[in-house]
Design a protein around this motif. Sequence first.
Motif, PDB file in Angstrom:
ATOM      1  N   ASN A  48      23.664  19.779  19.517  1.00  0.00           N
ATOM      2  CA  ASN A  48      22.901  20.864  19.039  1.00  0.00           C
ATOM      3  C   ASN A  48      21.895  20.910  20.235  1.00  0.00           C
ATOM      4  N   LEU A  49      20.723  21.675  19.072  1.00  0.00           N
ATOM      5  CA  LEU A  49      20.062  23.106  20.742  1.00  0.00           C
ATOM      6  C   LEU A  49      18.768  21.906  21.366  1.00  0.00           C
ATOM      7  N   GLY A  50      18.428  20.512  20.847  1.00  0.00           N
ATOM      8  CA  GLY A  50      17.843  19.135  20.983  1.00  0.00           C
ATOM      9  C   GLY A  50      18.420  18.749  21.716  1.00  0.00           C
ATOM     10  N   PHE A  51      19.918  18.846  21.524  1.00  0.00           N
ATOM     11  CA  PHE A  51      20.756  17.431  23.055  1.00  0.00           C
ATOM     12  C   PHE A  51      20.705  18.345  23.804  1.00  0.00           C
ATOM     13  N   SER A  52      20.779  19.487  23.678  1.00  0.00           N
ATOM     14  CA  SER A  52      21.307  20.295  25.159  1.00  0.00           C
ATOM     15  C   SER A  52      19.733  20.513  25.900  1.00  0.00           C
ATOM     16  N   ILE A  53      19.215  20.353  25.160  1.00  0.00           N
ATOM     17  CA  ILE A  53      17.382  20.594  25.992  1.00  0.00           C
ATOM     18  C   ILE A  53      16.917  18.359  26.655  1.00  0.00           C
ATOM     19  N   ILE A  54      17.563  17.600  26.409  1.00  0.00           N
ATOM     20  CA  ILE A  54      17.235  16.468  26.278  1.00  0.00           C
ATOM     21  C   ILE A  54      18.833  16.442  27.843  1.00  0.00           C
ATOM     22  N   GLU A  55      19.791  17.207  27.385  1.00  0.00           N
ATOM     23  CA  GLU A  55      20.578  16.480  28.556  1.00  0.00           C
ATOM     24  C   GLU A  55      20.657  17.668  30.124  1.00  0.00           C
ATOM     25  N   TYR A  56      19.512  18.457  29.510  1.00  0.00           N
ATOM     26  CA  TYR A  56      19.603  19.783  30.993  1.00  0.00           C
ATOM     27  C   TYR A  56      18.151  19.406  31.266  1.00  0.00           C
ATOM     28  N   GLY A  57      17.407  18.827  31.026  1.00  0.00           N
ATOM     29  CA  GLY A  57      15.937  17.698  30.648  1.00  0.00           C
ATOM     30  C   GLY A  57      15.819  16.654  31.775  1.00  0.00           C
ATOM     31  N   THR A  58      16.715  15.876  31.277  1.00  0.00           N
ATOM     32  CA  THR A  58      17.064  14.578  31.791  1.00  0.00           C
ATOM     33  C   THR A  58      18.242  14.696  33.234  1.00  0.00           C
ATOM     34  N   VAL A  59      19.180  16.213  33.236  1.00  0.00           N
ATOM     35  CA  VAL A  59      19.969  16.460  34.604  1.00  0.00           C
ATOM     36  C   VAL A  59      19.512  16.382  35.224  1.00  0.00           C
ATOM     37  N   THR A  60      18.175  17.568  34.817  1.00  0.00           N
ATOM     38  CA  THR A  60      16.944  17.700  35.816  1.00  0.00           C
ATOM     39  C   THR A  60      16.505  17.045  36.892  1.00  0.00           C
ATOM     40  N   ILE A  61      15.631  16.497  36.637  1.00  0.00           N
ATOM     41  CA  ILE A  61      15.555  14.610  37.025  1.00  0.00           C
ATOM     42  C   ILE A  61      16.295  14.313  37.668  1.00  0.00           C
ATOM     43  N   PHE A  62      17.486  13.925  36.886  1.00  0.00           N
ATOM     44  CA  PHE A  62      18.081  12.823  37.482  1.00  0.00           C
ATOM     45  C   PHE A  62      18.482  14.163  38.872  1.00  0.00           C
ATOM     46  N   ILE A  63      18.389  14.978  39.127  1.00  0.00           N
ATOM     47  CA  ILE A  63      18.750  16.915  40.480  1.00  0.00           C
ATOM     48  C   ILE A  63      17.667  15.765  41.281  1.00  0.00           C
ATOM     49  N   VAL A  64      16.979  15.957  41.069  1.00  0.00           N
ATOM     50  CA  VAL A  64      15.783  15.317  42.041  1.00  0.00           C
ATOM     51  C   VAL A  64      15.735  14.137  42.491  1.00  0.00           C
ATOM     52  N   ASP A  65      15.773  13.257  41.997  1.00  0.00           N
ATOM     53  CA  ASP A  65      15.821  11.986  42.063  1.00  0.00           C
ATOM     54  C   ASP A  65      17.129  11.647  43.248  1.00  0.00           C
ATOM     55  N   TYR A  66      18.186  12.473  42.986  1.00  0.00           N
ATOM     56  CA  TYR A  66      19.260  12.437  44.078  1.00  0.00           C
ATOM     57  C   TYR A  66      19.098  13.542  44.990  1.00  0.00           C
ATOM     58  N   ALA A  67      17.926  14.229  45.101  1.00  0.00           N
ATOM     59  CA  ALA A  67      18.132  14.976  46.067  1.00  0.00           C
ATOM     60  C   ALA A  67      16.652  13.987  47.142  1.00  0.00           C
ATOM     61  N   LEU A  68      15.841  13.338  46.192  1.00  0.00           N
ATOM     62  CA  LEU A  68      14.678  12.844  47.085  1.00  0.00           C
ATOM     63  C   LEU A  68      15.642  11.239  47.349  1.00  0.00           C
ATOM     64  N   ARG A  69      16.795  10.994  47.218  1.00  0.00           N
ATOM     65  CA  ARG A  69      17.373   9.760  47.818  1.00  0.00           C
ATOM     66  C   ARG A  69      17.961   9.909  48.826  1.00  0.00           C
ATOM     67  N   TRP A  70      18.805  11.432  48.813  1.00  0.00           N
ATOM     68  CA  TRP A  70      19.785  11.724  49.999  1.00  0.00           C
ATOM     69  C   TRP A  70      18.954  12.186  51.131  1.00  0.00           C
ATOM     70  N   MET A  71      17.084  12.825  50.670  1.00  0.00           N
ATOM     71  CA  MET A  71      16.427  13.240  51.664  1.00  0.00           C
ATOM     72  C   MET A  71      15.588  12.218  52.366  1.00  0.00           C
TER      73      MET A  71
END
Length: 240
Positions: A48-71
């Motif tokens: 549902n919409l709520g789960f989609s928001i959770i998915e893309y919201g948390t993945v955005t944070i994971f991407i930032v975390d991944y980028a910082l660790r790579w950097m």
Amino acid sequence: MSGLISRARIDQVLHSDDEDDKVGVFYGRAMTIIILVSMLPLCFKEDNLGFSIIEYGTVTIFIVDYALRWMTSDLRLHMGARSFFLYPFTPMAIVDLLTILPAFNLLGSAWKVSRLLRLVRVMRAFKLIRYSKSLRVVVDVLSRKRQALLAVLGLAVAYILISALVVFNVEPNTFRTLFDAIYWAVISLTTVGYGDIYPTTMVGRTVAMISSLMGVAVVALPSSIITVGLLEELHTEAEM
């Protein structure tokens, strides 16, 4: 110079084990909560919409975390410019990448693909290793005792294959494929015994009895190895 100090501080926050580092402690606890929240949609079959928001919201944070660790990977791997090339191939970086990619769903929305993507999302639980001291201790013990554990694993695999080949050939009507025989050997060796498939001849039952007795030893060996390792780790920490 300020950029170097800034990157060093980022690396310190990402990998902080210091209880006095409030920013590092907060980051670790926040990421633990975010990881757990990201797995919430996996507890339900519908989307549902709520789960989609959770998915893309948390993945955005994971991407930032991944980028910082790579950097900041050169500060952790200490291999200069090569660190930026090698970091994506480190075990935890691979886990990070696999938990990010399903959000893009580049392969379409077919049922099998959807099931596969949900399965890959479960790997986010492995990200908790970074933020749980208890899990890190277990991983360290497994790493230090890997030679002994691999020896036990080799013994188990060898016995499973041998017993599977024996019953597969002596009971062709019961075990129609080699996979059935291997499945039975694993279940028998671990003394689980579901009873959905079992040997009926004297030779097959003899193999089953030996396999069950071997299972007691094979299961006990890694348990004792890990227990000794944990006790050693706790003893070392108590002396520090």
